[in-house]
Design a protein around this motif. Structure first.
Motif, PDB file in Angstrom:
ATOM      1  N   MET A   8     -37.039  -6.760  18.623  1.00  0.00           N
ATOM      2  CA  MET A   8     -36.613  -7.779  17.280  1.00  0.00           C
ATOM      3  C   MET A   8     -36.612  -9.192  17.499  1.00  0.00           C
ATOM      4  O   MET A   8     -35.234  -9.574  18.065  1.00  0.00           O
ATOM      5  N   PRO A   9     -37.554  -9.934  17.695  1.00  0.00           N
ATOM      6  CA  PRO A   9     -37.542 -11.159  18.414  1.00  0.00           C
ATOM      7  C   PRO A   9     -37.138 -12.275  17.591  1.00  0.00           C
ATOM      8  O   PRO A   9     -37.073 -13.537  17.905  1.00  0.00           O
ATOM      9  N   VAL A  10     -36.306 -12.139  16.576  1.00  0.00           N
ATOM     10  CA  VAL A  10     -35.768 -13.218  15.455  1.00  0.00           C
ATOM     11  C   VAL A  10     -34.421 -13.667  15.999  1.00  0.00           C
ATOM     12  O   VAL A  10     -33.472 -12.627  16.075  1.00  0.00           O
ATOM     13  N   GLU A  11     -34.297 -14.780  16.279  1.00  0.00           N
ATOM     14  CA  GLU A  11     -32.956 -15.292  16.649  1.00  0.00           C
ATOM     15  C   GLU A  11     -32.030 -15.573  15.231  1.00  0.00           C
ATOM     16  O   GLU A  11     -32.389 -16.082  14.193  1.00  0.00           O
ATOM     17  N   ILE A  12     -31.034 -14.767  14.943  1.00  0.00           N
ATOM     18  CA  ILE A  12     -30.332 -14.657  13.536  1.00  0.00           C
ATOM     19  C   ILE A  12     -28.810 -15.716  13.992  1.00  0.00           C
ATOM     20  O   ILE A  12     -28.322 -15.454  14.919  1.00  0.00           O
ATOM     21  N   LEU A  13     -28.792 -16.682  13.129  1.00  0.00           N
ATOM     22  CA  LEU A  13     -27.751 -17.361  13.074  1.00  0.00           C
ATOM     23  C   LEU A  13     -27.096 -17.340  11.723  1.00  0.00           C
ATOM     24  O   LEU A  13     -27.756 -17.558  10.750  1.00  0.00           O
ATOM     25  N   SER A  14     -25.849 -16.937  11.752  1.00  0.00           N
ATOM     26  CA  SER A  14     -25.132 -16.623  10.439  1.00  0.00           C
ATOM     27  C   SER A  14     -23.789 -17.260  10.141  1.00  0.00           C
ATOM     28  O   SER A  14     -23.332 -17.638  11.006  1.00  0.00           O
ATOM     29  N   GLY A  15     -23.342 -17.302   9.088  1.00  0.00           N
ATOM     30  CA  GLY A  15     -22.152 -17.840   8.587  1.00  0.00           C
ATOM     31  C   GLY A  15     -22.170 -19.093   7.684  1.00  0.00           C
ATOM     32  O   GLY A  15     -23.509 -19.631   7.498  1.00  0.00           O
ATOM     33  N   LYS A  16     -21.025 -19.496   7.096  1.00  0.00           N
ATOM     34  CA  LYS A  16     -20.997 -20.689   6.054  1.00  0.00           C
ATOM     35  C   LYS A  16     -21.460 -21.818   6.914  1.00  0.00           C
ATOM     36  O   LYS A  16     -20.979 -22.025   7.920  1.00  0.00           O
ATOM     37  N   ASN A  17     -22.311 -22.872   6.354  1.00  0.00           N
ATOM     38  CA  ASN A  17     -22.593 -24.169   6.869  1.00  0.00           C
ATOM     39  C   ASN A  17     -23.349 -23.970   8.126  1.00  0.00           C
ATOM     40  O   ASN A  17     -23.402 -25.102   8.865  1.00  0.00           O
ATOM     41  N   ILE A  18     -23.901 -22.929   8.218  1.00  0.00           N
ATOM     42  CA  ILE A  18     -24.782 -22.593   9.568  1.00  0.00           C
ATOM     43  C   ILE A  18     -25.702 -23.658   9.902  1.00  0.00           C
ATOM     44  O   ILE A  18     -25.949 -24.082  11.147  1.00  0.00           O
ATOM     45  N   ILE A  19     -26.417 -24.076   9.012  1.00  0.00           N
ATOM     46  CA  ILE A  19     -27.609 -25.041   9.044  1.00  0.00           C
ATOM     47  C   ILE A  19     -27.236 -26.226   9.469  1.00  0.00           C
ATOM     48  O   ILE A  19     -27.735 -26.979  10.420  1.00  0.00           O
ATOM     49  N   TYR A  20     -26.020 -26.631   8.939  1.00  0.00           N
ATOM     50  CA  TYR A  20     -25.202 -27.850   9.074  1.00  0.00           C
ATOM     51  C   TYR A  20     -24.820 -27.913  10.592  1.00  0.00           C
ATOM     52  O   TYR A  20     -25.017 -28.905  11.282  1.00  0.00           O
ATOM     53  N   ASP A  21     -24.229 -26.704  10.959  1.00  0.00           N
ATOM     54  CA  ASP A  21     -23.650 -26.644  12.482  1.00  0.00           C
ATOM     55  C   ASP A  21     -24.750 -26.686  13.538  1.00  0.00           C
ATOM     56  O   ASP A  21     -24.663 -27.165  14.496  1.00  0.00           O
ATOM     57  N   LYS A  22     -25.767 -25.991  13.030  1.00  0.00           N
ATOM     58  CA  LYS A  22     -26.876 -25.852  14.267  1.00  0.00           C
ATOM     59  C   LYS A  22     -28.188 -26.660  14.030  1.00  0.00           C
ATOM     60  O   LYS A  22     -29.371 -26.212  14.298  1.00  0.00           O
ATOM     61  N   TYR A  23     -27.957 -27.777  13.240  1.00  0.00           N
ATOM     62  CA  TYR A  23     -29.087 -28.544  12.773  1.00  0.00           C
ATOM     63  C   TYR A  23     -30.172 -28.784  14.052  1.00  0.00           C
ATOM     64  O   TYR A  23     -31.231 -29.192  14.014  1.00  0.00           O
ATOM     65  N   GLU A  24     -29.588 -28.965  15.209  1.00  0.00           N
ATOM     66  CA  GLU A  24     -30.357 -29.305  16.367  1.00  0.00           C
ATOM     67  C   GLU A  24     -31.594 -28.077  16.961  1.00  0.00           C
ATOM     68  O   GLU A  24     -32.587 -28.525  17.737  1.00  0.00           O
ATOM     69  N   VAL A  25     -31.237 -27.015  16.317  1.00  0.00           N
ATOM     70  CA  VAL A  25     -32.242 -25.879  16.353  1.00  0.00           C
ATOM     71  C   VAL A  25     -33.745 -26.319  15.940  1.00  0.00           C
ATOM     72  O   VAL A  25     -34.699 -25.830  16.454  1.00  0.00           O
ATOM     73  N   PHE A  26     -33.660 -26.908  14.690  1.00  0.00           N
ATOM     74  CA  PHE A  26     -35.184 -27.442  14.195  1.00  0.00           C
ATOM     75  C   PHE A  26     -35.883 -28.221  15.455  1.00  0.00           C
ATOM     76  O   PHE A  26     -37.109 -28.230  15.081  1.00  0.00           O
TER      77      PHE A  26
END
Ligand code: NAP
Ligand code: FE
Length: 371
Positions: A8-26
């Protein structure tokens, strides 16, 4: 113990404001991105704004393709591919329900195979793709953690899984984006996820690992089934629905879907029924036809229903009176089409023939049959 091969090769990032918190992933996936989304919902629910600001903070150039329709067509993904190619797209961010994320998967393949005609996506095995990041805003398809994508193929007059494997690199799960989802979409998509759990649990490809996720998803469904019935969709319920959908995606990534999904496509293509409703209408008759499997009893008790009949009444109340008319010859046509759908039939572990297939359609739809 059962032989097992599990990935199951997908990295799952979850939670309120997760995109804001983890913007560097992009940043990991390149400097030029195409956002692919539907016509309006991602502008209203905050998901598009959050992705745009994460890309801007990461100094990634992007452009937005926002023309994905429900049940996206081959023609739409071809149009998106041409624009994405001109832009020099290095990775894709799919935002929305299953339709834009699946369209994003198709475009990710077409961009890695520039000389290929879009229609060939259905019949050319093992195609590569450029990276895709998924931001689901419905809780239903689980496409953020599956390798599958479904397109409408007007030449074949149906919807088809294009049988490639495109797992997103990352799935961002933030239930805040689901708060704007209309009740009808929430109900239909939650029953889509439930069908994935049920079909996945009963599938001939189910395994020890997929069953763990399926059972947990079905148990979680028991916690929200009254909220779905009463249309009470607060943040906690939305978060559970999103987890049910993602767990169900993890299940079908292993097990695939079987009869209700294969049979439901005809109801969507020919009668315009929403995907979740099309599956849901068929679920009780499908369980009745499968009840020689003891897993059917597990399903009913994990969802905390008394019987298949009790479950059937729940679903009928959920969908209410459906605007649908068909005749017996149409049902025969659908059963014949499904008898040729070998990829779905092989996931059904019991013997099936035309008469049994027809009977599932008939039992599910008899009140809509016109003489
Ligand atoms: P969808 O077709 O993506 O979207 C349905 C509607 O909901 C659209 O009008 C959309 O508006 C709106 N919407 C989406 N998110 C919203 C939000 N947060 N608030 C308000 N409205 C929102 O629905 P879906 O059920 O998620 O996806 C269905 C598609 O996925 C079908 O093509 C189905 O075959 C496919 N599917 C794929 C898999 C898989 O594993 N890949 C599994 C099952 C089903 P906008 O158009 O404005 O965005
Ligand atoms: Fe589905």
């Amino acid at each position: 113990m059962q032989m097992l091969s599990y990935s199951m090769p997908v990295e799952i990032l979850s939670g309120k404001n997760i995109i804001y918190d983890k913007y560097e992933v992009f940043r990991r996936y390149g400097k030029r991105a195409m956002i692919i989304t539907g016509g309006s919902s991602s502008k209203k629910n905050g998901s598009l704004r959050d992705v745009e600001s994460a890309l801007e903070k990461s100094k990634i150039e992007y452009f937005i393709f926002d023309e994905v329709e429900e049940n996206p067509s081959v023609e739409t993904v071809e149009k998106a591919r041409q624009l994405a190619q001109k832009f020099g797209t290095e990775f894709i961010v799919g935002i929305g329900g299953g339709s834009p994320i699946d369209a994003g998967k198709a475009v990710a393949i077409l961009l890695a195979n520039l000389s290929m005609d879009a229609q060939e996506i259905f019949d050319t095995p093992n195609l590569n793709s450029i990276p895709l990041i998924a931001v689901p805003t419905t809780a239903g398809t689980g496409t953020e953690v599956t390798q599958y994508a479904i397109l409408t193929d007007h030449r074949a007059k149906t919807k088809r899984n294009f049988n490639q494997s495109v797992f997103p690199k990352v799935a961002f799960l933030d239930a805040s984006y689901l708060m704007t989802t209309p009740d009808e979409v929430t109900i239909n998509t939650s029953i889509d996820a439930l069908s994935h759990l049920i079909e996945g649990y009963l599938s001939s490809k189910a395994n020890f690992m997929s069953d763990i996720f399926a059972r947990e998803g079905l148990r979680l469904f028991s916690e929200v089934k009254d909220s779905i019935k009463n249309r009470v969709f607060d943040f906690d319920v939305r978060e559970k629905l999103l987890w049910i959908s993602t767990l169900a995606g993890i299940v079908i990534a292993q097990s695939g879907t079987s009869l209700p999904h294969g049979m439901g496509y005809a109801l969507t293509y020919n009668k315009g029924l929403k995907h979740g409703m099309a599956n849901g209408i068929l679920l009780a008759a499908y369980l009745n036809c499968s009840k020689s499997m003891c897993k059917v009893d597990d399903i009913i008790s994990l969802m905390r229903f008394d019987s298949i009949e009790d479950f059937a009444i729940y679903l009928a109340n959920l969908f209410g009176e459906i605007n649908l008319e068909l005749d017996e010859s149409e049902l025969k046509d659908y059963a014949n089409i499904m008898m040729a759908n070998r990829s779905k039939l092989k996931n059904h572990p019991l013997d099936i023939n035309f008469d049994k297939m027809y009977d599932i359609y008939f039992q599910s739809l008899k009140k809509y049959i016109i003489k």
